[in-house]
Design a protein around this motif. Structure first.
Motif, PDB file in Angstrom:
ATOM      1  N   ALA A  99       0.795  -1.303  -0.203  1.00 13.88           N
ATOM      2  CA  ALA A  99       0.001   0.080   0.093  1.00 13.88           C
ATOM      3  C   ALA A  99       0.924   1.287  -0.115  1.00 13.88           C
ATOM      4  CB  ALA A  99      -0.897  -0.162   1.319  1.00 13.88           C
ATOM      5  N   TYR A 100       1.821   1.308   0.721  1.00 14.20           N
ATOM      6  CA  TYR A 100       2.682   2.596   1.049  1.00 14.20           C
ATOM      7  C   TYR A 100       3.632   2.506  -0.435  1.00 14.20           C
ATOM      8  CZ  TYR A 100       6.300   5.747   2.386  1.00 14.20           C
ATOM      9  OH  TYR A 100       7.332   6.808   2.548  1.00 14.20           O
ATOM     10  N   THR A 125      12.921   3.922 -13.950  1.00 11.69           N
ATOM     11  CA  THR A 125      14.416   3.767 -13.744  1.00 11.69           C
ATOM     12  C   THR A 125      14.668   4.137 -12.295  1.00 11.69           C
ATOM     13  OG1 THR A 125      14.474   6.125 -13.918  1.00 11.69           O
ATOM     14  CG2 THR A 125      14.462   4.960 -16.140  1.00 11.69           C
ATOM     15  N   TYR A 126      13.992   4.596 -11.468  1.00 15.00           N
ATOM     16  CA  TYR A 126      14.196   4.671 -10.074  1.00 15.00           C
ATOM     17  C   TYR A 126      13.411   4.179  -8.852  1.00 15.00           C
ATOM     18  CZ  TYR A 126      11.663   8.853 -10.611  1.00 15.00           C
ATOM     19  OH  TYR A 126      10.470   9.847 -10.555  1.00 15.00           O
ATOM     20  N   SER A 127      12.077   3.691  -9.248  1.00 13.78           N
ATOM     21  CA  SER A 127      11.185   3.105  -8.504  1.00 13.78           C
ATOM     22  C   SER A 127      10.246   2.101  -8.929  1.00 13.78           C
ATOM     23  CB  SER A 127      10.129   4.389  -7.766  1.00 13.78           C
ATOM     24  OG  SER A 127       9.514   3.712  -6.811  1.00 13.78           O
ATOM     25  N   GLN A 128      10.028   1.179  -8.280  1.00 12.70           N
ATOM     26  CA  GLN A 128       9.212  -0.173  -8.630  1.00 12.70           C
ATOM     27  C   GLN A 128       7.601   0.013  -8.462  1.00 12.70           C
ATOM     28  OE1 GLN A 128      10.752  -1.979 -10.926  1.00 12.70           O
ATOM     29  NE2 GLN A 128      12.535  -0.627 -10.358  1.00 12.70           N
ATOM     30  N   PRO A 129       6.901  -0.491  -9.013  1.00  9.97           N
ATOM     31  CA  PRO A 129       5.319  -0.486  -8.990  1.00  9.97           C
ATOM     32  C   PRO A 129       5.074  -1.408  -7.679  1.00  9.97           C
ATOM     33  CG  PRO A 129       5.838  -1.295 -11.242  1.00  9.97           C
ATOM     34  CD  PRO A 129       7.150  -1.024 -10.484  1.00  9.97           C
ATOM     35  N   PRO A 130       3.757  -0.988  -7.115  1.00  3.19           N
ATOM     36  CA  PRO A 130       3.618  -1.919  -6.124  1.00  3.19           C
ATOM     37  C   PRO A 130       3.368  -3.425  -6.448  1.00  3.19           C
ATOM     38  CG  PRO A 130       1.640  -0.604  -6.993  1.00  3.19           C
ATOM     39  CD  PRO A 130       3.026   0.075  -7.579  1.00  3.19           C
ATOM     40  N   GLU A 131       3.756  -4.235  -5.447  1.00  2.00           N
ATOM     41  CA  GLU A 131       3.850  -5.496  -5.514  1.00  2.00           C
ATOM     42  C   GLU A 131       5.440  -6.081  -6.414  1.00  2.00           C
ATOM     43  OE1 GLU A 131       0.360  -7.596  -7.104  1.00  2.00           O
ATOM     44  OE2 GLU A 131      -0.798  -7.030  -5.007  1.00  2.00           O
ATOM     45  N   GLU A 167       2.723   6.347  -7.146  1.00  2.48           N
ATOM     46  CA  GLU A 167       1.598   7.332  -7.824  1.00  2.48           C
ATOM     47  C   GLU A 167       2.117   8.854  -7.461  1.00  2.48           C
ATOM     48  OE1 GLU A 167      -0.834   6.857  -9.719  1.00  2.48           O
ATOM     49  OE2 GLU A 167      -0.455   4.704  -9.456  1.00  2.48           O
ATOM     50  N   GLY A 168       2.693   8.881  -6.312  1.00  7.30           N
ATOM     51  CA  GLY A 168       3.472  10.435  -6.102  1.00  7.30           C
ATOM     52  C   GLY A 168       4.382  10.543  -6.998  1.00  7.30           C
ATOM     53  N   TYR A 169       5.452   9.633  -7.268  1.00  5.80           N
ATOM     54  CA  TYR A 169       6.371   9.803  -8.427  1.00  5.80           C
ATOM     55  C   TYR A 169       5.873  10.290  -9.707  1.00  5.80           C
ATOM     56  CZ  TYR A 169       9.764   8.094  -4.909  1.00  5.80           C
ATOM     57  OH  TYR A 169      10.644   7.708  -3.909  1.00  5.80           O
ATOM     58  N   ILE A 170       4.912   9.278 -10.050  1.00  4.68           N
ATOM     59  CA  ILE A 170       4.458   9.507 -11.475  1.00  4.68           C
ATOM     60  C   ILE A 170       3.729  10.961 -11.725  1.00  4.68           C
ATOM     61  CG2 ILE A 170       2.437   8.830 -12.925  1.00  4.68           C
ATOM     62  CD1 ILE A 170       2.941   5.846 -11.898  1.00  4.68           C
ATOM     63  N   LYS A 171       2.937  11.431 -10.723  1.00  2.00           N
ATOM     64  CA  LYS A 171       2.299  12.554 -10.533  1.00  2.00           C
ATOM     65  C   LYS A 171       3.299  13.782 -10.676  1.00  2.00           C
ATOM     66  CE  LYS A 171      -0.847  15.399  -7.934  1.00  2.00           C
ATOM     67  NZ  LYS A 171      -0.450  16.456  -7.414  1.00  2.00           N
ATOM     68  N   ASP A 172       4.507  13.555  -9.800  1.00  2.00           N
ATOM     69  CA  ASP A 172       5.590  14.635  -9.977  1.00  2.00           C
ATOM     70  C   ASP A 172       6.318  14.623 -11.272  1.00  2.00           C
ATOM     71  OD1 ASP A 172       5.216  15.117  -7.368  1.00  2.00           O
ATOM     72  OD2 ASP A 172       6.932  14.085  -6.568  1.00  2.00           O
ATOM     73  N   GLU A 173       6.544  13.501 -12.125  1.00  2.00           N
ATOM     74  CA  GLU A 173       7.146  13.264 -13.440  1.00  2.00           C
ATOM     75  C   GLU A 173       6.147  13.973 -14.316  1.00  2.00           C
ATOM     76  OE1 GLU A 173      10.039  12.406 -14.422  1.00  2.00           O
ATOM     77  OE2 GLU A 173      10.719  11.495 -12.633  1.00  2.00           O
ATOM     78  N   MET A 174       4.830  13.704 -14.235  1.00  2.00           N
ATOM     79  CA  MET A 174       3.815  14.421 -15.167  1.00  2.00           C
ATOM     80  C   MET A 174       3.681  15.789 -15.087  1.00  2.00           C
ATOM     81  SD  MET A 174       0.484  11.867 -14.901  1.00  2.00           S
ATOM     82  CE  MET A 174      -0.277  12.330 -16.037  1.00  2.00           C
ATOM     83  N   ARG A 193       1.382  10.302 -18.749  1.00  2.00           N
ATOM     84  CA  ARG A 193       1.284   9.273 -17.710  1.00  2.00           C
ATOM     85  C   ARG A 193       2.099   8.015 -18.173  1.00  2.00           C
ATOM     86  NH1 ARG A 193      -1.029   7.365 -12.861  1.00  2.00           N
ATOM     87  NH2 ARG A 193      -0.980   5.076 -12.707  1.00  2.00           N
ATOM     88  N   GLU A 194       1.837   7.857 -19.424  1.00  2.00           N
ATOM     89  CA  GLU A 194       2.747   6.691 -20.112  1.00  2.00           C
ATOM     90  C   GLU A 194       4.259   6.953 -19.882  1.00  2.00           C
ATOM     91  OE1 GLU A 194       2.091   6.045 -24.021  1.00  2.00           O
ATOM     92  OE2 GLU A 194       2.563   3.834 -24.051  1.00  2.00           O
ATOM     93  N   GLN A 195       4.565   8.184 -20.380  1.00  2.00           N
ATOM     94  CA  GLN A 195       6.013   8.814 -20.357  1.00  2.00           C
ATOM     95  C   GLN A 195       6.653   8.622 -18.869  1.00  2.00           C
ATOM     96  OE1 GLN A 195       8.469   8.802 -22.760  1.00  2.00           O
ATOM     97  NE2 GLN A 195       9.769   8.955 -20.955  1.00  2.00           N
ATOM     98  N   ALA A 196       5.630   9.389 -18.039  1.00  2.67           N
ATOM     99  CA  ALA A 196       6.009   9.372 -16.895  1.00  2.67           C
ATOM    100  C   ALA A 196       6.164   8.112 -15.881  1.00  2.67           C
ATOM    101  CB  ALA A 196       4.740  10.246 -15.940  1.00  2.67           C
ATOM    102  N   ILE A 197       5.747   7.032 -16.416  1.00  2.98           N
ATOM    103  CA  ILE A 197       5.741   5.892 -15.761  1.00  2.98           C
ATOM    104  C   ILE A 197       6.891   5.158 -16.237  1.00  2.98           C
ATOM    105  CG2 ILE A 197       4.853   3.264 -15.806  1.00  2.98           C
ATOM    106  CD1 ILE A 197       2.121   4.245 -15.914  1.00  2.98           C
ATOM    107  N   LYS A 198       7.426   5.473 -17.484  1.00  2.00           N
ATOM    108  CA  LYS A 198       8.592   4.944 -17.935  1.00  2.00           C
ATOM    109  C   LYS A 198       9.949   5.605 -17.268  1.00  2.00           C
ATOM    110  CE  LYS A 198       7.744   3.677 -22.601  1.00  2.00           C
ATOM    111  NZ  LYS A 198       7.538   4.162 -24.228  1.00  2.00           N
TER     112      LYS A 198
END
Ligand SMILES: [Zn+2]
Length: 250
Positions: free
Chosen positions: A122-123, A160-166, A129-136, A151-156
């Motif tokens: 959860a954390y 490079t520095y953080s992994q998705p949940p799970e 999601e916070g990192y994605i928002k900042d990148e966007m 969002r797609e580019q932000a996820i990419k």
């Protein structure tokens, strides 16, 4: 006149035969060369595998300390039994190893400190999601110039520095981030600290030249507990957790 023609014809035939023979000889010798070379390569590979398997620890992929969590092997919340070390939490089975590794690293640089340990799924989701928002929005770690991106580019960028949940090893309680400076920057003592890690059962999980197997860029601060024997073997043979697990039985 006839004799002359016959003579030049037979010379021509001889010449053609010589050319054909030369071509055949050169192709057969190069094939021989290639065969010898590939046989040599095969032998070298076999010897390497034999050396690799000779002192393979008696470990299994299902051992708790060898669990794999990554983008290719996501795991739901694992709820490990936790204990506190300084300002972080880790799986209670690795408390002593973490404390000893930290103390040894602090002998190299007194500024060494623990940055992160266990993170719940959860954390991790909140962080990600916070990192994605900042990148966007243009004030991320990669996209820093204020420009907005998809969002797609932000996820990419984020991956490079953080992994998705799970998909983050921090979900296991067996990973720690430790550095003498803040993470996401390379430290000058990192290599010395990484050399010590196997003595305490840790490996540098994302080495420089292994992105093809780990899927993650070099992180000089992220260490993963795998147990002393596994860590020493993996380090000696330059194997990532993915590569090491592929040698082991279930
Ligand atoms: Zn980490």
């Amino acid at each position: 006149m006839k004799k002359r023609i016959l003579l030049s014809l037979s010379l021509l035939v001889l010449l053609i035969a010589a050319v054909i023979a030369a071509i055949l000889f050169s192709s057969s010798s190069s094939t021989k060369k290639e065969t010898a070379q590939s046989a040599h390569e095969r032998t070298a590979q076999t010897n390497k595998n034999a050396a690799l398997l000779k002192d393979l620890p008696d470990a299994k992929r299902s051992d708790w300390e060898l669990v794999l969590v990554s983008r290719d092997s996501p795991q739901p919340e694992m709820n490990p039994d936790l204990a506190t070390v300084g300002n972080i939490q880790v799986d209670q089975r690795i408390v002593q190893s973490t404390e000893q590794f930290l103390a040894a690293a602090q002998k190299i640089s007194p500024a060494e400190h623990l940055i992160s340990g266990y993170r719940s799924v959860a954390y991790q989701n909140t962080l990600y999601e916070g990192y994605i928002k900042d990148e966007m929005e243009g004030h991320g770690t990669v996209n820093t110039d204020g420009s907005t991106i998809s969002r797609e580019q932000a996820i990419k960028n984020v991956q490079t520095y953080s992994q998705p949940p799970e998909s983050s090893e921090h979900n296991t309680g067996l990973a720690i981030d430790m550095s003498d400076i803040d993470s996401l920057n390379e430290s000058t003592v990192a290599q010395q600290v990484a050399e010590l890690a196997p003595d305490y059962g840790f490996v540098l999980r994302f080495p420089k030249d292994k992105k093809s197997t780990t899927g993650v860029d070099y992180e000089d601060w992220h260490f993963r507990y795998v147990g002393v024997e596994n860590a020493k073997y993996m380090t000696t043979h330059h194997l990532t957790l993915e590569e090491y697990r592929s040698l082991l039985p279930d």
